[in-house]
Motif scaffolding. Structure first.
Motif, mmCIF file in Angstrom:
data_model
loop_
_atom_site.group_PDB
_atom_site.id
_atom_site.type_symbol
_atom_site.label_atom_id
_atom_site.label_comp_id
_atom_site.label_asym_id
_atom_site.label_seq_id
_atom_site.Cartn_x
_atom_site.Cartn_y
_atom_site.Cartn_z
ATOM 1 N N VAL A 21 0.869 -1.177 0.000
ATOM 2 C CA VAL A 21 0.000 0.000 0.000
ATOM 3 C C VAL A 21 0.905 1.226 0.000
ATOM 4 N N ILE A 22 0.739 2.064 -1.022
ATOM 5 C CA ILE A 22 1.627 3.218 -1.194
ATOM 6 C C ILE A 22 0.788 4.495 -1.212
ATOM 7 N N PRO A 23 0.999 5.386 -0.248
ATOM 8 C CA PRO A 23 0.313 6.679 -0.309
ATOM 9 C C PRO A 23 0.964 7.554 -1.373
ATOM 10 N N ALA A 24 0.150 8.314 -2.097
ATOM 11 C CA ALA A 24 0.693 9.175 -3.156
ATOM 12 C C ALA A 24 -0.046 10.505 -3.154
ATOM 13 N N TYR A 25 0.664 11.552 -2.865
ATOM 14 C CA TYR A 25 0.093 12.896 -2.923
ATOM 15 C C TYR A 25 0.993 13.744 -3.807
ATOM 16 N N ASN A 26 0.474 14.141 -4.940
ATOM 17 C CA ASN A 26 1.240 14.910 -5.933
ATOM 18 C C ASN A 26 2.536 14.194 -6.314
ATOM 19 N N GLU A 27 2.411 12.938 -6.675
ATOM 20 C CA GLU A 27 3.573 12.109 -7.014
ATOM 21 C C GLU A 27 3.612 11.710 -8.487
ATOM 22 N N GLU A 28 2.921 12.428 -9.327
ATOM 23 C CA GLU A 28 2.881 12.103 -10.753
ATOM 24 C C GLU A 28 4.282 11.888 -11.331
ATOM 25 N N ALA A 29 5.208 12.734 -11.003
ATOM 26 C CA ALA A 29 6.560 12.663 -11.574
ATOM 27 C C ALA A 29 7.344 11.445 -11.098
ATOM 28 N N ASN A 30 6.957 10.857 -9.969
ATOM 29 C CA ASN A 30 7.726 9.754 -9.381
ATOM 30 C C ASN A 30 7.068 8.382 -9.487
ATOM 31 N N LEU A 31 5.789 8.341 -9.797
ATOM 32 C CA LEU A 31 5.038 7.085 -9.705
ATOM 33 C C LEU A 31 5.543 5.984 -10.628
ATOM 34 N N ARG A 32 5.829 6.290 -11.857
ATOM 35 C CA ARG A 32 6.240 5.246 -12.804
ATOM 36 C C ARG A 32 7.502 4.526 -12.319
ATOM 37 N N GLU A 33 8.482 5.290 -11.920
ATOM 38 C CA GLU A 33 9.725 4.672 -11.437
ATOM 39 C C GLU A 33 9.490 3.918 -10.134
ATOM 40 N N LEU A 34 8.728 4.508 -9.221
ATOM 41 C CA LEU A 34 8.448 3.864 -7.944
ATOM 42 C C LEU A 34 7.731 2.527 -8.136
#
Length: 71
Positions: A21-34
């Motif tokens: 489970v990964i929280p994401a707030y304004n992480e558009e730029a990092n999500l693909r790599e993560l």
């Protein structure tokens, strides 16, 4: 005694189902790599896994990135 046997059986699972489970707030730029890194790591642990992204009202394109990657 029965409860101990059930716990023992659970601990012997060879290929468990894992949920990250990964929280994401304004992480558009990092999500693909993560997500790629997390997938790579989870695949080493089990063939059955899922990744759950929790977007809590991001103002960027986080939600759309997650939807796009999920399809």
């Amino acid at each position: 005694m029965e409860k101990v046997n059930k716990i023992s059986q659970f601990n012997n699972i060879q290929d468990p189902h894992i949920a990250a489970v990964i929280p994401a707030y304004n992480e558009e730029a990092n999500l693909r790599e993560l997500i790629k890194l997390v997938c790579d790591q989870l695949a080493q642990l089990s063939s059955k896994y899922e990744i759950i992204i929790v977007d809590d009202g991001s103002k960027d394109n986080t939600y759309n990135t997650v939807v796009e990657m999920a399809s």
